[in-house]
Enzyme design. Structure first.
Site, mmCIF file in Angstrom:
data_model
loop_
_atom_site.group_PDB
_atom_site.id
_atom_site.type_symbol
_atom_site.label_atom_id
_atom_site.label_comp_id
_atom_site.label_asym_id
_atom_site.label_seq_id
_atom_site.Cartn_x
_atom_site.Cartn_y
_atom_site.Cartn_z
ATOM 1 N N LYS A 123 28.747 32.797 42.417
ATOM 2 C CA LYS A 123 29.578 32.902 41.758
ATOM 3 C C LYS A 123 30.353 31.501 41.489
ATOM 4 O O LYS A 123 30.750 31.004 42.493
ATOM 5 C CB LYS A 123 30.597 33.872 42.386
ATOM 6 C CG LYS A 123 32.009 34.315 41.246
ATOM 7 C CD LYS A 123 32.456 35.414 41.844
ATOM 8 C CE LYS A 123 33.546 36.074 41.067
ATOM 9 N NZ LYS A 123 34.201 37.078 41.374
ATOM 10 N N GLU A 164 28.794 44.026 42.152
ATOM 11 C CA GLU A 164 29.369 42.915 42.868
ATOM 12 C C GLU A 164 30.062 43.799 44.158
ATOM 13 O O GLU A 164 30.852 44.753 44.243
ATOM 14 C CB GLU A 164 30.510 42.171 42.141
ATOM 15 C CG GLU A 164 31.370 41.044 43.068
ATOM 16 C CD GLU A 164 32.180 40.598 42.170
ATOM 17 O OE1 GLU A 164 32.680 39.317 42.656
ATOM 18 O OE2 GLU A 164 32.775 41.175 41.360
ATOM 19 N N CYS A 203 30.965 38.723 37.654
ATOM 20 C CA CYS A 203 32.138 39.216 37.421
ATOM 21 C C CYS A 203 32.937 38.327 36.554
ATOM 22 O O CYS A 203 32.857 37.904 35.260
ATOM 23 C CB CYS A 203 32.880 39.565 38.520
ATOM 24 S SG CYS A 203 34.299 40.728 38.282
#
Length: 512
Positions: free
Chosen positions: A341, A266, A375
């Site tokens: 995300k 990321e 993440c």
């Protein structure tokens, strides 16, 4: 039959020479329940059109059991078919060498040889044939010989449920269920004359987890997939060209090991924000977002040049003046897919004004079906569960964590995702520091590949892991066929045992 008296047990192909003994054994085994037995011309035809499907068990030279089967094109079989429909007036016209399902038309063990688990040998043989011929599975109409005792008080469905709960003993159904067969549907009038079952049958099915759908394209279906994880060192880059040189170096490195995937972390391109460090953080990251399009284009070309699927980690992207954390899957065939995300961290929202994404999907690749969560998204089990329901084999998690606390959250959640979804999970992060980039000053990472915890996998669920806080690549092989085995034969079955009657995970907003 006492076991110590047995000197020889053989599994052999049935032949016409076995006819008289087969006839006698059939009448003895069915005890008059069935009005007919196989005729000699039936056996001659079966052993001619599909010899591999007709076997007998002989004990000390005497026929003790038999299993007969056909291969059928299951799409051509009606749901509410009968036994007569399958054998087509004993002509076996439904046998199709190019079919996709093994259909059992007879199996029995003589009474004197029962209790020796010979039936399991016949069923295991059928499974081996099914796997060898690459068929989808095995089906047959299962009798319910004890149903006549309960037909006045229980419907066939209620009877089967009680058998499954061990409240009623049915020797045939209990045996089939214990051999990994499951009921599909109830068929009325399946076998004429079967009064013990009141002419009902349960269509039973066994799924071949090794079945591979035939691909008409000139491509290879991979079962062992090689993952290349890049544990990226944050350092100063004077230009985009310098950063891309390092990107290509890593792509070249993992491709040299014939990896199928290259996974970047990321915000691996965060060093390019150094020249904008004099700006407020929201403005600096928006300047970084201007590089995203060209980086993706260059990585797309690298995926083609080095024959590897590249997962670009993530980068900031502006859409209608809204800032998102996104990444791209660059397939080696040149195609491109985008992911977002879904959950942004409080810091991303507060410092940068990052917006939450709404795009979630699995991606078909030449090395399995994959999912990608950035993440923080890996810490929400609902997302990976949705991907698992779509058949995900490998979950990739590019991440960026500054402290060991943050890293531990990602790692432990990734391991949980591997167990609960019976899939592989690969995580890749950045290490080092960026003293000249606000809000990106330190990083902590240990990239790794996680597996389910079962007998075919590492006992601790760790396939491979990098050295902590060191720039390096991690290359690991994962075997997708082991996942297929796990889904059906694992010590626990996390996917199959979910209580969907009690809870479920559904999409509210789907912008795939």
């Amino acid at each position: 039959m006492e076991e110590h008296k047995i000197e020889n047990i053989e599994l052999k192909y049935l032949t016409v020479d076995d006819f008289e003994e087969l006839k006698s054994a059939t009448l003895e085994s069915y005890g008059g329940v069935l009005d007919s037995f196989w005729k000699k011309d039936h056996i001659a035809r079966l052993t001619t059109i599909f010899p591999k499907g007709q076997v007998v068990i002989k004990i000390d030279g005497k026929l003790a059991g038999c299993a007969l089967s056909l291969v059928v094109d299951y799409d051509k079989i009606e749901d509410n078919h009968t036994y007569a429909d399958i054998i087509e007036g004993d002509k076996f016209k439904n046998h199709d060498p190019d079919g996709d399902v093994l259909y059992g038309i007879d199996v029995f063990i003589k009474p004197e040889y029962r209790g020796l688990r010979l039936g399991r040998r016949l069923y295991d043989y059928r499974k081996e044939v099914c796997e060898e011929l690459n068929l989808k599975g095995i089906v047959f109409g299962g009798r319910m010989p004890n149903y006549h005792k309960f037909q006045s008080e229980l419907t066939p469905k209620e009877y089967i449920e009680k058998v499954k709960r061990k409240e009623i003993h049915d020797p045939v159904l209990n045996f089939q269920i214990s051999n990994d067969f499951h009921p599909l549907r109830i068929i009325k009038g399946y076998l004429e004359g079967d009064t013990a079952s009141n002419e009902y049958a349960v269509l039973m099915e066994w799924d071949n987890v090794y079945y591979v759908k035939q691909n008409k394209k000139a491509s290879t279906v991979k079962t062992v997939v090689r993952l290349g994880l890049i544990q990226w060192q944050m350092r100063t880059y004077n230009s985009l060209e310098e950063l891309m040189q390092q990107v290509e170096y890593f792509v070249d490195s993992v491709a040299a090991y014939r990896s199928d995937f290259a996974l970047f972390p990321e915000f691996f391109n965060a060093p390019l924000m150094a020249k904008y460090n004099h700006l407020h953080e929201p403005d600096a990251i928006r300047e970084l977002a201007k590089y995203t399009k060209v980086i993706v284009e260059k990585m797309q070309q690298l995926s083609i040049s080095y024959n590897i699927n590249i997962i670009t980690g993530s980068m900031p992207e502006l859409i209608d003046d809204n800032l998102f954390n996104v990444g791209y899957l660059c397939r080696r065939d040149g195609s491109l897919e985008r992911y977002e995300k879904i959950h942004v961290t409080p810091d991303e929202a507060k410092v940068w004004g990052m917006q939450r994404g709404n795009k979630l999907q699995t991606f078909e690749t030449d090395a399995g079906k994959i999912g990608i969560l950035i993440c923080y998204d890996s810490e929400f089990p609902e997302l990976s569960r949705l991907l698992s329901d779509e058949g995900m084999d490998i979950l990739f998690v590019p991440f960026l964590t500054d402290t060991q606390n943050g890293y531990s959250r990602v790692r432990l959640c990734a391991q949980a995702r591997a167990i609960e979804n019976e899939c592989y999970v690969a995580i890749a992060g950045s290490v080092g520091n960026l003293p000249n980039v606000n809000n990106m000053d330190i990083q902590y990472a240990q990239s790794a590949v996680f597996t389910p915890c079962d007998f075919s996998f590492p006992s601790n669920g760790i396939k491979a892991e990098a050295t902590t806080n060191t720039e390096m690549i991690l290359v690991a092989d994962v075997d997708l066929s082991l996942l297929r085995e796990l889904h059906s034969f694992g010590a626990v079955k996390n996917l199959k045992d979910r209580r969907k009657d009690f809870y479920n995970v559904v999409r509210v907003n789907d912008n795939k």
